[in-house]
Design a protein around this motif. Sequence first.
Motif, PDB file in Angstrom:
ATOM      1  N   PRO A  52       0.822  -1.223   0.000  1.00 29.24           N
ATOM      2  CA  PRO A  52       0.000   0.000   0.000  1.00 29.24           C
ATOM      3  C   PRO A  52       0.851   1.266   0.000  1.00 29.24           C
ATOM      4  O   PRO A  52       0.322   2.355  -0.202  1.00 29.24           O
ATOM      5  N   HIS A  53       2.161   1.122   0.228  1.00 31.32           N
ATOM      6  CA  HIS A  53       3.053   2.279   0.302  1.00 31.32           C
ATOM      7  C   HIS A  53       4.179   2.154  -0.719  1.00 31.32           C
ATOM      8  O   HIS A  53       4.688   1.064  -0.965  1.00 31.32           O
ATOM      9  N   PHE A  54       4.577   3.267  -1.311  1.00 29.57           N
ATOM     10  CA  PHE A  54       5.736   3.241  -2.198  1.00 29.57           C
ATOM     11  C   PHE A  54       7.003   3.590  -1.416  1.00 29.57           C
ATOM     12  O   PHE A  54       6.948   4.159  -0.336  1.00 29.57           O
ATOM     13  N   GLY A  55       8.116   3.215  -1.973  1.00 27.80           N
ATOM     14  CA  GLY A  55       9.403   3.525  -1.347  1.00 27.80           C
ATOM     15  C   GLY A  55      10.194   2.315  -0.917  1.00 27.80           C
ATOM     16  O   GLY A  55      11.414   2.386  -0.780  1.00 27.80           O
ATOM     17  N   GLY A  56       9.505   1.189  -0.655  1.00 26.22           N
ATOM     18  CA  GLY A  56      10.190  -0.040  -0.310  1.00 26.22           C
ATOM     19  C   GLY A  56      11.134   0.091   0.873  1.00 26.22           C
ATOM     20  O   GLY A  56      10.985   0.964   1.732  1.00 26.22           O
ATOM     21  N   THR A  57      12.134  -0.784   0.907  1.00 25.39           N
ATOM     22  CA  THR A  57      13.116  -0.763   1.985  1.00 25.39           C
ATOM     23  C   THR A  57      13.969   0.493   1.930  1.00 25.39           C
ATOM     24  O   THR A  57      14.472   0.952   2.957  1.00 25.39           O
ATOM     25  N   THR A  58      14.131   1.085   0.750  1.00 24.75           N
ATOM     26  CA  THR A  58      14.890   2.334   0.648  1.00 24.75           C
ATOM     27  C   THR A  58      14.323   3.387   1.586  1.00 24.75           C
ATOM     28  O   THR A  58      15.065   4.128   2.243  1.00 24.75           O
ATOM     29  N   ALA A  59      12.999   3.461   1.677  1.00 25.12           N
ATOM     30  CA  ALA A  59      12.363   4.469   2.524  1.00 25.12           C
ATOM     31  C   ALA A  59      12.575   4.211   4.008  1.00 25.12           C
ATOM     32  O   ALA A  59      12.375   5.107   4.832  1.00 25.12           O
ATOM     33  N   LEU A  60      12.965   2.981   4.369  1.00 31.09           N
ATOM     34  CA  LEU A  60      13.242   2.658   5.766  1.00 31.09           C
ATOM     35  C   LEU A  60      14.710   2.864   6.114  1.00 31.09           C
ATOM     36  O   LEU A  60      15.076   2.849   7.286  1.00 31.09           O
ATOM     37  N   SER A  61      15.532   3.031   5.099  1.00 30.49           N
ATOM     38  CA  SER A  61      16.982   3.003   5.274  1.00 30.49           C
ATOM     39  C   SER A  61      17.540   4.381   5.622  1.00 30.49           C
ATOM     40  O   SER A  61      16.825   5.377   5.675  1.00 30.49           O
ATOM     41  N   ALA A  62      18.862   4.417   5.816  1.00 28.21           N
ATOM     42  CA  ALA A  62      19.547   5.690   6.057  1.00 28.21           C
ATOM     43  C   ALA A  62      19.672   6.507   4.781  1.00 28.21           C
ATOM     44  O   ALA A  62      19.993   7.700   4.842  1.00 28.21           O
ATOM     45  N   GLY A  63      19.445   5.886   3.626  1.00 28.57           N
ATOM     46  CA  GLY A  63      19.419   6.622   2.369  1.00 28.57           C
ATOM     47  C   GLY A  63      20.769   6.868   1.728  1.00 28.57           C
ATOM     48  O   GLY A  63      20.848   7.487   0.668  1.00 28.57           O
ATOM     49  N   TRP A  64      21.856   6.390   2.357  1.00 27.51           N
ATOM     50  CA  TRP A  64      23.176   6.566   1.760  1.00 27.51           C
ATOM     51  C   TRP A  64      23.266   5.815   0.438  1.00 27.51           C
ATOM     52  O   TRP A  64      22.583   4.812   0.227  1.00 27.51           O
ATOM     53  N   ALA A  65      24.138   6.286  -0.448  1.00 32.07           N
ATOM     54  CA  ALA A  65      24.418   5.597  -1.706  1.00 32.07           C
ATOM     55  C   ALA A  65      25.927   5.524  -1.887  1.00 32.07           C
ATOM     56  O   ALA A  65      26.608   6.556  -1.859  1.00 32.07           O
ATOM     57  N   TRP A  66      26.452   4.308  -2.030  1.00 31.57           N
ATOM     58  CA  TRP A  66      27.891   4.128  -2.254  1.00 31.57           C
ATOM     59  C   TRP A  66      28.136   4.224  -3.746  1.00 31.57           C
ATOM     60  O   TRP A  66      27.840   3.308  -4.500  1.00 31.57           O
ATOM     61  N   VAL A  67      28.645   5.380  -4.181  1.00 30.30           N
ATOM     62  CA  VAL A  67      28.816   5.675  -5.605  1.00 30.30           C
ATOM     63  C   VAL A  67      30.201   6.265  -5.851  1.00 30.30           C
ATOM     64  O   VAL A  67      30.350   7.465  -6.125  1.00 30.30           O
ATOM     65  N   PRO A  68      31.242   5.458  -5.752  1.00 36.47           N
ATOM     66  CA  PRO A  68      32.600   5.960  -5.982  1.00 36.47           C
ATOM     67  C   PRO A  68      32.757   6.485  -7.404  1.00 36.47           C
ATOM     68  O   PRO A  68      32.219   5.910  -8.349  1.00 36.47           O
ATOM     69  N   GLY A  69      33.464   7.590  -7.532  1.00 40.68           N
ATOM     70  CA  GLY A  69      33.620   8.200  -8.842  1.00 40.68           C
ATOM     71  C   GLY A  69      32.621   9.292  -9.112  1.00 40.68           C
ATOM     72  O   GLY A  69      32.668   9.929 -10.186  1.00 40.68           O
ATOM     73  N   ASN A  70      31.682   9.543  -8.169  1.00 41.54           N
ATOM     74  CA  ASN A  70      30.832  10.720  -8.343  1.00 41.54           C
ATOM     75  C   ASN A  70      31.733  11.945  -8.375  1.00 41.54           C
ATOM     76  O   ASN A  70      32.741  12.012  -7.685  1.00 41.54           O
ATOM     77  N   ARG A  71      31.389  12.922  -9.176  1.00 39.25           N
ATOM     78  CA  ARG A  71      32.327  14.001  -9.496  1.00 39.25           C
ATOM     79  C   ARG A  71      32.771  14.794  -8.266  1.00 39.25           C
ATOM     80  O   ARG A  71      33.963  15.036  -8.057  1.00 39.25           O
ATOM     81  N   LYS A  72      31.831  15.184  -7.440  1.00 42.24           N
ATOM     82  CA  LYS A  72      32.179  16.022  -6.289  1.00 42.24           C
ATOM     83  C   LYS A  72      32.999  15.249  -5.267  1.00 42.24           C
ATOM     84  O   LYS A  72      34.003  15.735  -4.749  1.00 42.24           O
ATOM     85  N   GLY A  73      32.566  14.035  -4.972  1.00 44.91           N
ATOM     86  CA  GLY A  73      33.264  13.236  -3.973  1.00 44.91           C
ATOM     87  C   GLY A  73      34.647  12.837  -4.414  1.00 44.91           C
ATOM     88  O   GLY A  73      35.608  12.882  -3.627  1.00 44.91           O
TER      89      GLY A  73
END
Length: 592
Positions: A52-73
């Motif tokens: 009944p709700h959108f967002g899945g487990t992502t919506a329960l999580s801390a929301g971090w994303a491990w994305v090495p090579g992102n330009r700013k980081g």
Amino acid sequence: MTSENSIFAGESTTAADYRCDVLIVGSGAAGMATALRAAHEGLKVIVAEKSPHFGGTTALSAGWAWVPGNRKGAAASKDTRGEVEEYLQALAPDTYNEAGIAGFLDTVPEAIDFFEENTSVVFSYPEKAPDYQMDLPGAKLGGRAILPSDANIRMLGARRRELQPYLSSYTVFGYMPQVGPDLSTILKANQSVRAFAYTASKLLRTWADTALFQQPIKRTNGSALMTRMVASALDAGVRVWTSTPVTDLVKDGEAVTGAVLGGSHPGTVHARLGVVLAGGGFSGDDELRREYFKHDRSGGEHFTPTQGHDGSSARLAIKAGGRINAEVSSVGSWAPVTVFRHLRSGAQRLFPHLRQIGLPGMITVDRHGKRFGNEALSYHDFGGAMLKHLEGEESVYAWIVGDKKLMDKYGIGYAKPWPIPRDFFYATGYLHKGRSVEDLAQKIGVDAAGLKETIQRFNRDAVAGQDTEFGRGSTAYNHFRGDMDHKPNPNLAPLDRGPFYAVKVRMGDLGTFAGIDVDSRHAVIRADGSRIPGLYSVGAAAVSVFGGGYPGYGSHIGPALVFGYRLGRDIVSLAAESGNSEASRRASEVSA
């Protein structure tokens, strides 16, 4: 005939017959990333969410994303691709996926740029967010893990009540702290006037909003990410349908051409370019879990706090000719949890121990009273150590143990520190108390002599500031999981003041690393490696690109965003490769 259920104005359909370019199963980060990029390509997209709700487990999580090579980081940390590859290869050397990692790293910069430039998603770039295994070559202190900025749930308009609620046991009296300075300040609410005032303001605002609007208006962590992603998708014309499970796939010969829906939108969807399975892993499916989780062969030894990881995507793929790929170093992303009960209803509740067991003055022991690993490792790595240590035991559990100083200052997980009364935590079965070490051991069924000896040894090491048994507090990541203000070691303090407290931990997960077998472009494949035309999978539903390793904060969400983006970008060309004539025509028009 047209109806209010028609997916796009002007299309001829019936109430039980829907047409689109892409059908996406699941509304977590992977599904919504796919939808956002596909909609950007001008494609007509439906997202079918069984909950009944959108967002899945992502919506329960801390929301971090491990994305090495992102330009700013990468620029801030002076990170290189060679260092990332070196780290990932050291993390899971026997299951290193060279082609998958190459595709991931190739796509990270443009994917993150896309979300920030073309959607409402906003990321922040913490200077310090250590990789989980800082002792491995290529590991970095920061630059690779990013997190979403807070969001206002009003972005979702009339659909705000459909957002996945927070995991209540993980909130601070209803408020979900943002990982970083916000959480650090709230954890010191009983230690400084400034932190107490800050925490009080957050709680009062949350309670007021909940009273007025039935939910907190400010969203943090993964809830903020999903608020922004879903709002952007709705603005782009994506149809997001909740309470709409996919009950079967529709095939034309070998090709998947749509799906049968139930729930709020019963009928058949005809998807011109194919179906994307992004409905989570299989840790909530009893049969599949018993088959692939060695510690739960007989059932009852695993407890998942995830949302929607019921194996439904895996079941659909298997029925269509696909398979589960379990050729990974770890089939799940482990997360020790405490199982307790709701005081009024008696319903089962879970608290995931994702951060706190590395704090000074807290240890974890087996039924013999012995420590078995470095408690300041990541939840996944410590969970793996727990499973290895308890292999062959009839039941998989351990005990977190602390003294009065620990309980008063930090609490233990869901059991809050002084001055919060503790009767509630005793009544729910969460917290246990003993006047002495021996008394506590007797109450929780642990060998008293073993526990006493363990605490004596740990106390000697804690005073010296060095854990000679397991090296706790020896890396920057260990320190990040401790109390940076505590000296001489952020992770070590003696347990020497009664009464003593204990919390039982069982095994849980944040998703599965084993999953639907896919090729390097996330097309679902058969056992012989051939593609099933029109069928794709991303996110926790698919086998992990990291080969069962858990590199850092957001190791599920990072690939979900990146591969979802790439699949949405490339699905027209992928469909054309599979012989889809309409896709071939469209692909040629785009290239022209």
